[in-house]
Design a protein around this motif. Structure first.
Motif, mmCIF file in Angstrom:
data_model
loop_
_atom_site.group_PDB
_atom_site.id
_atom_site.type_symbol
_atom_site.label_atom_id
_atom_site.label_comp_id
_atom_site.label_asym_id
_atom_site.label_seq_id
_atom_site.Cartn_x
_atom_site.Cartn_y
_atom_site.Cartn_z
ATOM 1 N N SER A 153 46.151 32.473 11.419
ATOM 2 C CA SER A 153 44.543 32.600 11.330
ATOM 3 C C SER A 153 44.054 33.416 10.372
ATOM 4 C CB SER A 153 44.210 33.015 12.833
ATOM 5 O OG SER A 153 44.850 34.264 13.121
ATOM 6 N N CYS A 165 50.824 34.408 3.679
ATOM 7 C CA CYS A 165 50.224 35.093 5.034
ATOM 8 C C CYS A 165 49.761 36.681 4.981
ATOM 9 C CB CYS A 165 50.978 34.798 6.237
ATOM 10 S SG CYS A 165 50.322 35.854 7.888
ATOM 11 N N GLN A 166 48.732 37.084 5.329
ATOM 12 C CA GLN A 166 48.180 38.424 4.865
ATOM 13 C C GLN A 166 49.026 39.545 5.841
ATOM 14 O OE1 GLN A 166 43.673 36.990 4.410
ATOM 15 N NE2 GLN A 166 43.737 39.261 4.701
#
Ligand code: ZN
Ligand code: ZN
Length: 462
Positions: A153, A165-166
């Motif tokens: 998300s 992905c962060q």
């Protein structure tokens, strides 16, 4: 609002990763937890792990550890196997001036070497316990603990770039939380929130991918390793869409990552696969995994680019504009590879086998770009020391698309189960890659072999 409490992305991620832990142990709605989940807190569990602390050789020792309570989105995995990744060799062995150069240096308050850290940034195993907020896996599930997380998300996950992905940027010294204690009470952290070189991994659900398979621990550990996921990712993951059946693929650097790319190119239907590596053993492995040609960069020298260009034209007309002739317009010799996977990288220590022409890894990366066809794709995967330099006009209007990212662009939840399927159906040959399989106690010696490149890779099986 104080500095500590401001709603920064960093603060949110940190709180999400670290502090989500113990708070909601008994308050999570059971509908989210699921009835089959085991108790969220397991305390006092003893396990062994390879812990690095301080500087220099001898910094990594096997320690008896006691697990701390878990909660939130934490997942405890009983380790079955872990690949000894070359990029972690410097940290494990305390090689002078070693360690991968950071991709995005962020100033940290704590120093990694001052923390007791279980090394290893991946592995496979069985879920032993989960925090009450965990939804992705259940106790008893077999999982790949992926070197790259996927939260699903964040900004990057939502635009199809789960490889970056962060959550991945939150593995610095300040981001780690203690998961265990040594006998004297010293808190113990984990490399990348994973710590694969131990009997237990305590991670977060963003890092785990459930895999439903009966494969052996060694085979599963290989196909789920960071290097194989990256090599297969660069070729058969749909992120780049860069590999087409019948095309020419060049792989620059045939360590376990490059060899996995050779294998992926074969699985993806490439017709001409050119493996380039200075080490004879690796060129032989490339041939076993589907390479149609292998080149030694020490023999080819600067001519390796032209050699790949010539091979890509082999058997076809080189001087025609029509009917499929693959002339490059006279500006460059030959055509070039439709897809180039660069997987050479910096030497962390001088190899005890054949060394390549440039220990910094810069030259092979430049050559990878230059051997690509007009309209082709270059995927870079390695860590190099220094800056690359390319002809500006080629870079600008040469028609080459460069893809840079983590894990060859693989999206863990989407791609790793398919890679395991390749293993289960006999399409993926883990045995050619996993040339050394060792128990926990033999980890250090095997890591020396990995560092000095006398083995292709090694898998620790517990
Ligand atoms: Zn790795
Ligand atoms: Zn994400």
């Amino acid at each position: 609002m104080g500095e500590k409490n401001r709603l920064s992305r960093r603060g949110l991620l940190k709180r999400g990763v670290a502090a989500g832990g113990a708070v909601a142990l008994s308050q999570a709605p059971s509908s989210l937890v699921g009835g089959a989940q085991a108790p969220a807190v397991i305390t006092g569990r003893r396990f062994r792990g390879w812990v690095a602390l301080g500087n220099g050789p001898g910094r990594t020792t096997l320690q008896e550890l006691t697990l701390k309570p878990i909660g939130g989105r934490q997942v405890v995995v009983r380790t079955e196997a872990t690949n000894l990744c070359y990029s972690n060799a410097g940290a494990v062995l305390g090689l002078p001036g070693s360690g991968p150069p950071p991709a995005t240096p962020v100033q940290q308050q704590r120093r990694m070497n001052d923390l007791a850290v279980i090394q290893g940034h991946g592995g496979v195993g069985v879920v032993e316990a989960v925090g009450p907020e965990v939804r992705r896996v259940r106790v008893g599930d077999r999982v790949c603990v992926s070197g790259t997380p996927q939260c699903g998300s964040c900004y990057q996950c939502l635009r199809g770039r789960a490889d970056v992905c962060q959550f991945l940027s939150r593995i610095g010294a300040d981001d780690l939380i203690a998961v265990a204690e040594m006998r004297d009470g010293t808190p113990v952290y984990e490399n990348s929130h994973i710590g694969g070189l131990a009997e237990l991994m305590v991670t977060f659900e963003e890092w785990v991918v459930p895999v439903f398979t009966k494969a052996t621990a060694a085979d599963l550990g290989m196909v789920c390793s960071c290097v194989t996921v990256a090599g297969l990712g660069a070729t058969v993951a749909p992120t780049w869409g860069a590999l087409q059946a019948g095309s020419t693929v060049a792989v620059v650097g045939c360590g376990p990552l490059g060899l996995s790319a050779v294998h992926g190119a074969r699985l993806g239907g490439a017709s001409r696969i050119i493996g380039i590596d200075p080490v004879r053993m690796r060129r032989e492995a490339a041939l076993k995994l589907g390479a149609t040609h292998v080149l030694d960069p020490n023999v080819e020298g600067a001519g390796v680019v032209d050699k790949v260009r010539a091979l890509s034209m082999e058997g076809g007309p080189g001087d025609r504009y029509w009917a499929g002739g693959r002339d490059s317009g006279g500006r460059r010799s030959g055509s070039g590879a439709d897809l180039v996977v660069e997987a050479a990288g910096v030497d962390q220590v001088k190899p005890k086998v054949e060394a390549g022409p440039d220990p910094s890894g810069v030259l092979p990366m430049q050559q990878a770009y230059q051997m690509c066809a007009t309209g082709g794709h270059v995927v870079t995967t390695s860590l190099v020391r220094g800056n690359i330099s390319l002809p500006g006009t080629l870079f600008s209007i040469g028609g080459i698309t460069h893809h840079g990212g983590q894990a060859g662009g693989a999206n863990p939840m989407r791609d790793i189960p398919r890679f395991v399927e390749l293993l289960d159906k006999g399409q993926f040959n883990a045995k050619v890659l996993a040339t050394r399989i060792i128990p926990l106690a033999d980890m250090l010696g095997a890591y020396e072999e990995v560092a000095y490149r006398t083995t292709i890779t090694a898998i620790m099986v517990i």
